[in-house]
Design a protein around this motif. Structure first.
Motif, short mmCIF file in Angstrom:
data_model
loop_
_atom_site.label_atom_id
_atom_site.label_comp_id
_atom_site.label_asym_id
_atom_site.label_seq_id
_atom_site.Cartn_x
_atom_site.Cartn_y
_atom_site.Cartn_z
N LEU A 56 -75.61 53.78 -37.78
CA LEU A 56 -76.35 52.61 -38.26
C LEU A 56 -75.40 51.52 -38.76
N ASP A 86 -88.76 58.81 -39.31
CA ASP A 86 -88.90 57.87 -40.42
C ASP A 86 -88.10 58.32 -41.65
N THR A 87 -88.42 59.51 -42.16
CA THR A 87 -87.72 60.01 -43.35
C THR A 87 -87.56 61.53 -43.25
N THR A 96 -82.53 59.51 -38.72
CA THR A 96 -83.31 58.27 -38.87
C THR A 96 -82.57 56.98 -38.51
N ARG A 109 -84.18 52.77 -38.26
CA ARG A 109 -83.68 51.73 -39.17
C ARG A 109 -83.04 50.59 -38.37
N ASP A 114 -84.72 57.73 -46.50
CA ASP A 114 -84.74 56.81 -45.36
C ASP A 114 -83.48 56.89 -44.51
N TYR A 115 -82.38 57.34 -45.11
CA TYR A 115 -81.09 57.32 -44.41
C TYR A 115 -80.56 58.74 -44.26
N GLU A 139 -85.78 48.46 -37.00
CA GLU A 139 -86.41 47.73 -38.09
C GLU A 139 -85.55 46.56 -38.57
N GLU A 140 -84.23 46.77 -38.56
CA GLU A 140 -83.31 45.74 -39.04
C GLU A 140 -82.97 44.71 -37.97
#
Length: 331
Positions: free
Chosen positions: A141, A168-169, A179, A183, A174-175, A186-187
């Motif tokens: 990420l 998701d989680t 996952t 993310r 969340d990280y 989403e980012e």
């Protein structure tokens, strides 16, 4: 011989000359390449930097990938400077160096992710490309964040893995290593018109996993697809999906069958062979690869360096692709 002689080709400083120094002796850099700090002392820099991220705080099952970068380096000692598969000498085409390991916090995953992104941006600040050896897949990420900032746009993304890594989680977190690509979507750091998993297989939590994945924009080419359609068809589909976009490639070593990569945290039966992944990667020659990583090597579960050798050859072929691309742009 304290000052190990290195091959110098086209003005680039290459690996230690193994005709003069035994491969099993001396400092364990990737492919026996010079260290970045040694080049800097000589007023040089590198076009491609190999960096390790010894971090596995994001794993969900078997830990140990924090030792992966050192293991891959050790397993890379037998790599040689000429790649006959592409008829190129990557270390002569461009300057490649080992940048050592990033120092990341093993107790604070948020701080670690931030550190990886910042270090990646610093290492590529001179225009160089980065090949990263993990570590667990959490690190992809921040590496994607850095690659997108350098490219100035969301990057195309090819993800070689047994798993989707778009959950998701885990336990409300969340990280994690499962996952990062949810993310990333989403980012907005990946181009949702040019995303694809390769080599996925095994049981999932439910059909919703696939529904979510498609909604994010990912294509899926399973390990069965590779087996049934063949390498050439898979390569054609990937090239069509990526086009001329800047491309980031992430390789989780568990994309390989456990017969080819037992040393990993979440092995799944029915994976790719090492030959298949190398041929697929070679088929991506000429694409605009802006960065890549090889992750999830856990040496405690390896035997006879089987996993390390596979990972080191994958990393070598990724470097070959990036070197060939950069050399072509410099012509």
């Amino acid at each position: 011989m304290l000052n190990s002689p290195r091959v110098i080709d086209n003005g680039n400083i290459g690996p230690v000359d193994s005709s003069l120094v035994p491969r099993y002796s001396g400092e364990s850099t990737f492919a026996l390449l010079p260290r970045l700090r040694d080049l800097a002392a000589d007023g040089r820099t590198a076009d491609i930097k190999v960096v390790g991220v010894p971090f596995d705080t994001g794993v969900s099952y078997r830990s140990g990938a924090r030792f992966g970068s050192g293991h891959v380096r050790q397993s890379s000692r037998l790599l040689r400077p000429y790649n006959p598969a592409t008829d190129t000498s990557p270390f002569a085409q461009v300057q490649v160096a080992d940048a050592g390991d990033m120092a990341v916090n093993p107790f604070n995953i948020h701080e670690a992710i931030e550190a990886v992104e910042n270090d990646a941006l610093e290492l590529t600040g001179d225009g160089s490309s980065l090949l990263t050896i993990g570590g667990d897949h959490t690190i992809a990420l921040p590496l994607l964040r850095a690659a997108t900032k350098r490219a100035g746009q969301p990057v195309a993304f090819l993800h070689f893995d047994a798993h989707l890594d778009t959950w998701d989680t885990y336990f409300g977190a969340d990280y994690t290593h499962g996952t990062p690509f949810r993310r990333a979507v989403e980012e907005g750091v990946v181009d949702t018109e040019a995303l694809c998993h390769v080599g996925t297989r095994g049981p999932l939590y439910g059909h919703k996993d696939l529904e979510d994945d498609r909604r994010f924009g990912f294509g899926i080419l399973t390990s069965s697809d590779v087996f049934r359609q063949g390498v050439d068809e898979i390569v054609a589909r990937l090239r069509d999906r990526v086009g001329d976009r800047p491309l980031y490639i992430s390789v989780d070593i568990d994309v390989l069958d456990p017969a080819h990569a037992p040393g990993t945290g979440t092995p799944e039966a029915g994976g790719l062979t090492s030959r298949e992944i190398l041929e697929i990667l070679r088929g991506l020659r000429g694409l605009d690869i802006v960065g890549a990583d090889v992750v999830e090597v856990a040496p405690a579960y390896d035997h006879a360096e089987i996993t390390g050798i596979s990972a080191s050859h994958i990393a070598y072929d990724l470097i070959t692709l990036m070197a060939d691309l950069r050399a072509g742009k410099d012509r």
